[in-house]
Write a protein that holds these residues in place. Structure first.
Motif, PDB file in Angstrom:
ATOM      1  N   UNK A  74       0.862  -0.895  -0.025  1.00  0.00           N
ATOM      2  CA  UNK A  74       0.216   0.108  -0.342  1.00  0.00           C
ATOM      3  C   UNK A  74       0.834   1.158   0.034  1.00  0.00           C
ATOM      4  N   UNK A  75       0.675   2.467  -0.920  1.00  0.00           N
ATOM      5  CA  UNK A  75       0.787   3.436  -1.021  1.00  0.00           C
ATOM      6  C   UNK A  75       0.411   4.373   0.305  1.00  0.00           C
ATOM      7  N   UNK A  76      -0.858   4.502   0.768  1.00  0.00           N
ATOM      8  CA  UNK A  76      -1.642   5.113   1.216  1.00  0.00           C
ATOM      9  C   UNK A  76      -1.667   4.324   2.535  1.00  0.00           C
ATOM     10  N   UNK A  77      -1.865   5.525   4.034  1.00  0.00           N
ATOM     11  CA  UNK A  77      -1.670   5.073   5.176  1.00  0.00           C
ATOM     12  C   UNK A  77      -2.987   5.249   5.999  1.00  0.00           C
ATOM     13  N   UNK A  78      -3.424   4.494   6.981  1.00  0.00           N
ATOM     14  CA  UNK A  78      -4.833   5.285   7.911  1.00  0.00           C
ATOM     15  C   UNK A  78      -4.010   5.532   9.106  1.00  0.00           C
ATOM     16  N   UNK A  79      -2.276   5.670   9.165  1.00  0.00           N
ATOM     17  CA  UNK A  79      -1.624   5.613   9.904  1.00  0.00           C
ATOM     18  C   UNK A  79      -1.625   7.278  10.971  1.00  0.00           C
ATOM     19  N   UNK A  80      -2.211   7.586  11.607  1.00  0.00           N
ATOM     20  CA  UNK A  80      -2.440   9.129  11.869  1.00  0.00           C
ATOM     21  C   UNK A  80      -1.346  10.011  12.373  1.00  0.00           C
ATOM     22  N   UNK A  81      -1.193  11.056  12.244  1.00  0.00           N
ATOM     23  CA  UNK A  81      -0.201  11.901  12.778  1.00  0.00           C
ATOM     24  C   UNK A  81      -0.776  12.895  13.784  1.00  0.00           C
ATOM     25  N   UNK A  82      -0.635  12.114  16.048  1.00  0.00           N
ATOM     26  CA  UNK A  82      -0.925  13.130  16.842  1.00  0.00           C
ATOM     27  C   UNK A  82       0.138  14.583  17.097  1.00  0.00           C
ATOM     28  N   UNK A  83      -0.710  15.838  17.110  1.00  0.00           N
ATOM     29  CA  UNK A  83       0.460  16.233  18.582  1.00  0.00           C
ATOM     30  C   UNK A  83      -0.795  16.469  19.855  1.00  0.00           C
ATOM     31  N   UNK A  84      -0.539  17.025  21.199  1.00  0.00           N
ATOM     32  CA  UNK A  84      -0.332  17.594  22.798  1.00  0.00           C
ATOM     33  C   UNK A  84      -0.124  18.501  22.968  1.00  0.00           C
ATOM     34  N   UNK A  85      -1.269  19.231  23.532  1.00  0.00           N
ATOM     35  CA  UNK A  85      -0.797  20.124  23.789  1.00  0.00           C
ATOM     36  C   UNK A  85      -1.728  21.086  24.641  1.00  0.00           C
TER      37      UNK A  85
END
Length: 429
Positions: A286-297
């Motif tokens: 697969x070229x596409x992923x459904x793993x998100x990037x996450x930030x916390x604030x």
């Protein structure tokens, strides 16, 4: 079925007597304002007793059916803590994926976070979030794969129904705000964006800080990731001028079977359910992923967050969006809109490299007059603001022409105090 009589044709003396009028209704300012507000809403949230803040929402469609969706809810977060969830889901190549994500993503994430211990660290929390996103996507894709396993007749109604959420795709932007601790987590797939507005030290204005980074081929980190995962393919994968990956604008999303399945599966769907043919240079999916990037604030009381699909960010910068909401807040506190003069479009249009006219929404064209809903204010200014002819024209534009005038636009503005409350509906747990 009852038969009707074929109507008679009236005799006319000349062609000029034949009525030829456009079926497209030209919207005046009142009608355009009414259309803008068809997708507007406001909600309060609280800690169980006292109000904490509210969320303004606005959505304007371009596609028919609209491909943008949004969701709000209060439920269990980390260790069962009461958490506000707010999501925007920008569909593409169809609307079905965004609808499924709207229904399922917040419950998936709330369930995953609620199983954690209250003392869980950021690494554990982020891992649970990513697994929840992947689990939902896997379920969407596996449901469709099962339809190709010979259980359903090729071309059948049941087949088209079950494959729809895998054939189309959807970006996803989700924030999770813990009401007790004021911790805000942002998870993103694709190019919807969350921007934090924070007051300056002297409270004279607000500054903008992106809480997410667009996942496209213009994002150097995404290009490096794809290069690692698909060695020696980057020149075939990424168009450096547009940032498109194998023709699509984003590098992470739900659904999008064309960028995840192997060639045999793509050809099977093409043969049995009129699917798309494999992309050129399609080698190692697969070229596409459904793993998100996450930030916390950690949020302060006077902060606000803007969540929007790329329909807003295509025409408005982070800084200008925050300034728009700041000016809205000032006008709201003063109890009157800003004075503004109508402006003409003039030479504001430019032609993009792809040949389409475009414009930018900047503060000199802002009108601050919709004081009951900050999201409506943002969308109005994205569509023209004080350039009333442009605003009315943007909302008059009809499908499919509208796709070259405006995208689907969805905006949520989250305020973390109750200073602007006017009897909004409550977000239910």
């Amino acid at each position: 079925m009852r038969r009707s009589q074929i109507p008679s044709i009236d005799n006319v003396k000349s062609e000029s007597d034949i009525i030829v009028t456009s079926p497209v209704k030209s919207l005046d300012l009142e009608a355009a304002n009414n259309k803008l507000r068809e997708g507007a809403a406001s909600f309060d949230f609280n800690d169980g007793e006292s109000p904490l803040g509210h969320v303004d929402v606005a959505r304007v469609s371009s596609n028919d059916p609209v491909e943008d969706e949004w969701a709000l809810g209060i439920g269990r977060g980390v260790g069962g803590k009461r958490t506000l969830f707010a999501g925007i889901y920008d569909g593409h190549a169809g609307w079905a994926t965004a609808v499924v994500v709207k229904q399922a993503l917040i419950p998936y994430v709330s369930n995953a976070l609620g199983r954690l211990e209250p003392s869980s660290n950021d690494e554990m929390i982020n891992s649970a979030l990513q697994e929840a996103f992947r689990s939902l996507d896997n379920r969407i894709m596996e449901n469709a794969r099962e339809a190709l396993g010979g259980q359903l007749e090729p071309g059948s109604a049941a087949g088209f129904s079950v494959i729809a959420p895998a054939v189309s795709g959807s970006c996803a932007l989700l924030i999770m705000y813990e009401l007790e601790s004021s911790v805000l987590r942002t998870a993103v797939l694709g190019d919807s964006r969350a921007v934090l507005g924070q007051p300056t030290s002297d409270n004279s204005s607000f500054t903008a800080m992106a809480l997410s980074k667009d996942q496209t081929g213009l994002n150097e980190d995404e290009v490096k990731r794809l290069d690692r995962e698909h060695p020696d393919e980057i020149k075939d994968m990424i168009d450096t001028a547009t940032g498109r990956m194998l023709g699509i604008a984003v590098t992470r999303a739900f659904g999008d079977h064309r960028f995840k399945w192997d060639i045999d599966a793509l050809k099977s769907l093409q043969r049995d359910f009129f699917g798309y043919e494999p992309k050129p240079n399609y080698k190692t999916p697969p070229y596409m992923t459904a793993t998100p990037e996450i930030t916390t604030h950690t949020i302060a009381t006077d902060d606000f967050v803007i969540l929007a699909s790329d329909g807003l960010w295509n025409v408005m910068s982070n800084d200008d969006a925050v300034e728009c909401v700041y000016r809205w807040m000032k006008a709201k506190q003063e109890g009157k809109p800003e004075a503004a003069a109508d402006q003409k479009n003039g030479a504001d249009f430019t032609i993009s490299d792809e040949g389409w006219p475009s414009y930018k929404a900047t503060p000199d064209h802002f009108v601050i007059e919709d004081l009951d809903n900050a999201a409506v204010c943002l969308v109005k200014n994205a569509l023209g603001g004080s350039r009333r002819d442009l605003f009315c024209g943007a909302l008059t534009a009809y499908n499919p022409v509208s796709r070259y005038v405006r995208d689907d636009i969805t905006v949520q503005v989250v305020f973390f105090k109750d200073a602007y409350n006017e009897g909004n509906a409550s977000i239910k747990a």
